[in-house]
Write a protein that holds these residues in place. Structure first.
Motif, PDB file in Angstrom:
ATOM      1  N   ASP A  99     -24.710  -8.967  -1.839  1.00 29.89           N
ATOM      2  CA  ASP A  99     -24.437  -8.809  -3.266  1.00 29.89           C
ATOM      3  C   ASP A  99     -23.337  -7.768  -3.391  1.00 29.89           C
ATOM      4  O   ASP A  99     -23.590  -6.567  -3.283  1.00 29.89           O
ATOM      5  N   LEU A 100     -22.113  -8.216  -3.594  1.00 32.29           N
ATOM      6  CA  LEU A 100     -20.987  -7.295  -3.544  1.00 32.29           C
ATOM      7  C   LEU A 100     -19.874  -7.716  -4.483  1.00 32.29           C
ATOM      8  O   LEU A 100     -19.855  -8.828  -5.004  1.00 32.29           O
ATOM      9  N   VAL A 101     -18.965  -6.787  -4.690  1.00 32.34           N
ATOM     10  CA  VAL A 101     -17.720  -7.063  -5.404  1.00 32.34           C
ATOM     11  C   VAL A 101     -16.629  -7.136  -4.346  1.00 32.34           C
ATOM     12  O   VAL A 101     -16.295  -6.134  -3.712  1.00 32.34           O
ATOM     13  N   ALA A 102     -16.109  -8.344  -4.112  1.00 27.87           N
ATOM     14  CA  ALA A 102     -15.123  -8.541  -3.059  1.00 27.87           C
ATOM     15  C   ALA A 102     -13.778  -7.937  -3.463  1.00 27.87           C
ATOM     16  O   ALA A 102     -13.291  -8.152  -4.578  1.00 27.87           O
ATOM     17  N   VAL A 103     -13.194  -7.173  -2.558  1.00 28.05           N
ATOM     18  CA  VAL A 103     -11.876  -6.563  -2.778  1.00 28.05           C
ATOM     19  C   VAL A 103     -10.893  -7.256  -1.845  1.00 28.05           C
ATOM     20  O   VAL A 103     -11.099  -7.272  -0.624  1.00 28.05           O
ATOM     21  N   PRO A 104      -9.824  -7.851  -2.363  1.00 25.68           N
ATOM     22  CA  PRO A 104      -8.872  -8.558  -1.498  1.00 25.68           C
ATOM     23  C   PRO A 104      -7.981  -7.577  -0.735  1.00 25.68           C
ATOM     24  O   PRO A 104      -7.789  -6.426  -1.135  1.00 25.68           O
ATOM     25  N   ASP A 105      -7.455  -8.037   0.380  1.00 29.50           N
ATOM     26  CA  ASP A 105      -6.510  -7.264   1.182  1.00 29.50           C
ATOM     27  C   ASP A 105      -5.109  -7.570   0.666  1.00 29.50           C
ATOM     28  O   ASP A 105      -4.522  -8.595   1.000  1.00 29.50           O
ATOM     29  N   LEU A 106      -4.570  -6.677  -0.168  1.00 30.27           N
ATOM     30  CA  LEU A 106      -3.281  -6.904  -0.812  1.00 30.27           C
ATOM     31  C   LEU A 106      -2.240  -5.910  -0.309  1.00 30.27           C
ATOM     32  O   LEU A 106      -2.537  -4.723  -0.118  1.00 30.27           O
ATOM     33  N   ALA A 107      -1.027  -6.388  -0.128  1.00 35.63           N
ATOM     34  CA  ALA A 107       0.055  -5.505   0.295  1.00 35.63           C
ATOM     35  C   ALA A 107       0.331  -4.433  -0.752  1.00 35.63           C
ATOM     36  O   ALA A 107       0.777  -3.326  -0.431  1.00 35.63           O
ATOM     37  N   ALA A 108       0.044  -4.749  -2.019  1.00 34.05           N
ATOM     38  CA  ALA A 108       0.340  -3.814  -3.106  1.00 34.05           C
ATOM     39  C   ALA A 108      -0.734  -2.745  -3.303  1.00 34.05           C
ATOM     40  O   ALA A 108      -0.562  -1.829  -4.103  1.00 34.05           O
ATOM     41  N   SER A 109      -1.856  -2.849  -2.596  1.00 37.07           N
ATOM     42  CA  SER A 109      -2.938  -1.870  -2.780  1.00 37.07           C
ATOM     43  C   SER A 109      -2.463  -0.474  -2.387  1.00 37.07           C
ATOM     44  O   SER A 109      -1.825  -0.281  -1.345  1.00 37.07           O
ATOM     45  N   THR A 110      -2.792   0.503  -3.226  1.00 35.85           N
ATOM     46  CA  THR A 110      -2.403   1.881  -2.946  1.00 35.85           C
ATOM     47  C   THR A 110      -3.459   2.554  -2.075  1.00 35.85           C
ATOM     48  O   THR A 110      -4.602   2.093  -1.994  1.00 35.85           O
ATOM     49  N   PRO A 111      -3.109   3.659  -1.429  1.00 38.56           N
ATOM     50  CA  PRO A 111      -4.118   4.406  -0.668  1.00 38.56           C
ATOM     51  C   PRO A 111      -5.304   4.831  -1.521  1.00 38.56           C
ATOM     52  O   PRO A 111      -6.441   4.864  -1.045  1.00 38.56           O
ATOM     53  N   TYR A 112      -5.062   5.142  -2.796  1.00 37.26           N
ATOM     54  CA  TYR A 112      -6.148   5.549  -3.689  1.00 37.26           C
ATOM     55  C   TYR A 112      -7.092   4.386  -3.952  1.00 37.26           C
ATOM     56  O   TYR A 112      -8.316   4.568  -4.011  1.00 37.26           O
ATOM     57  N   GLU A 113      -6.538   3.173  -4.110  1.00 33.01           N
ATOM     58  CA  GLU A 113      -7.377   1.996  -4.312  1.00 33.01           C
ATOM     59  C   GLU A 113      -8.203   1.688  -3.067  1.00 33.01           C
ATOM     60  O   GLU A 113      -9.385   1.353  -3.154  1.00 33.01           O
ATOM     61  N   LEU A 114      -7.592   1.825  -1.896  1.00 30.45           N
ATOM     62  CA  LEU A 114      -8.332   1.586  -0.652  1.00 30.45           C
ATOM     63  C   LEU A 114      -9.392   2.654  -0.432  1.00 30.45           C
ATOM     64  O   LEU A 114     -10.471   2.376   0.098  1.00 30.45           O
TER      65      LEU A 114
END
Length: 233
Positions: A99-114
């Motif tokens: 039971d999770l919220v899937a987070v995609p692996d995006l090139a635009a993701s910032t270090p703060y988002e990761l």
């Protein structure tokens, strides 16, 4: 003249008297190095991997392939993880029970988002038993290098026995030098001059490794029901 030109000039002068038909460099020196230390069965090689992973303070689990979704769900619940990063190519069945919220692996993701991700789940390219090392090459189910360096919790699934080799030379034979290789031996850690260990400095503070498959037991640690095989102290 640049330093580079000076160095190359010295190389050319040193090679000036080498005949054109001389033995090629790759055959000039015999390189019959040992490819592994000792002889082990498949089961013993997997046991050695589990022992060395635990020695590096990774938490090791074992399960049959069919039990993998249930085990991953339990590990994520135990961690309290809701935002989970699953890279492209990760088998969808692996996280089907979670039971999770899937987070995609995006090139635009910032270090703060990761950094806001609770956990990341990946596969690997190969695992080295003698060094307790996982190698990721950015292939399907492994994602970009940074997704295993920024989030604080990494679960890595190793398919046994097919992804396990005994030694680094055997691992290199399976890897391409043109791919972005990440070599992981335990959670990120460093020590100061007084040997005070600090974890999570330049990578995840917690590394959990799931050995998924069926291997004959040799009497080592670990169970086939998903309970921890080894826990670093």
């Amino acid at each position: 003249m640049s330093d580079r030109e000076r160095v190359l000039g010295r190389v050319r002068r040193a090679l000036a008297d080498v005949p054109e038909d001389d033995t090629p460099y790759e055959r000039a020196v015999p390189r019959d190095y040992a490819r592994e230390h000792g002889t082990r069965t498949v089961a013993e090689t997997v046991e050695l991997l589990a022992e060395n992973l635990a020695d590096y303070r990774a938490v090791v689990h074992r399960c049959a392939e069919a039990e993998l979704p249930a085990l991953l769900a339990r590990l994520l619940v135990a961690r309290g993880a809701r935002k989970v990063l699953a890279p492209d190519g990760l088998p969808s069945a692996w996280l089907a029970d979670a039971d999770l919220v899937a987070v995609p692996d995006l090139a635009a993701s910032t270090p703060y988002e990761l950094d806001a991700v609770d956990s990341v789940v990946t596969g690997c390219a190969v695992a080295v038993a003698e060094t307790g090392t996982l190698v990721l090459d950015g292939g399907p189910g492994q994602g970009r290098r940074r997704i295993t360096l920024v989030p604080d919790h990494h679960i890595c699934v190793v398919r046994v026995p097919e992804q396990v080799v005994a030694s680094v030379p055997q691992a290199l034979e399976r890897l391409s030098p043109t791919r972005p290789l990440t070599w992981i031996s335990g959670p990120s850690a460093t020590s100061d001059i007084e040997l005070d260990r600090v974890e999570g400095v330049h990578g995840p503070r917690t590394l959990e490794v799931v050995l998924a498959g069926v291997i004959p037991s040799v009497g080592g640690t670990g169970q086939a029901d998903g309970t921890p095989a080894s826990v670093g102290e």
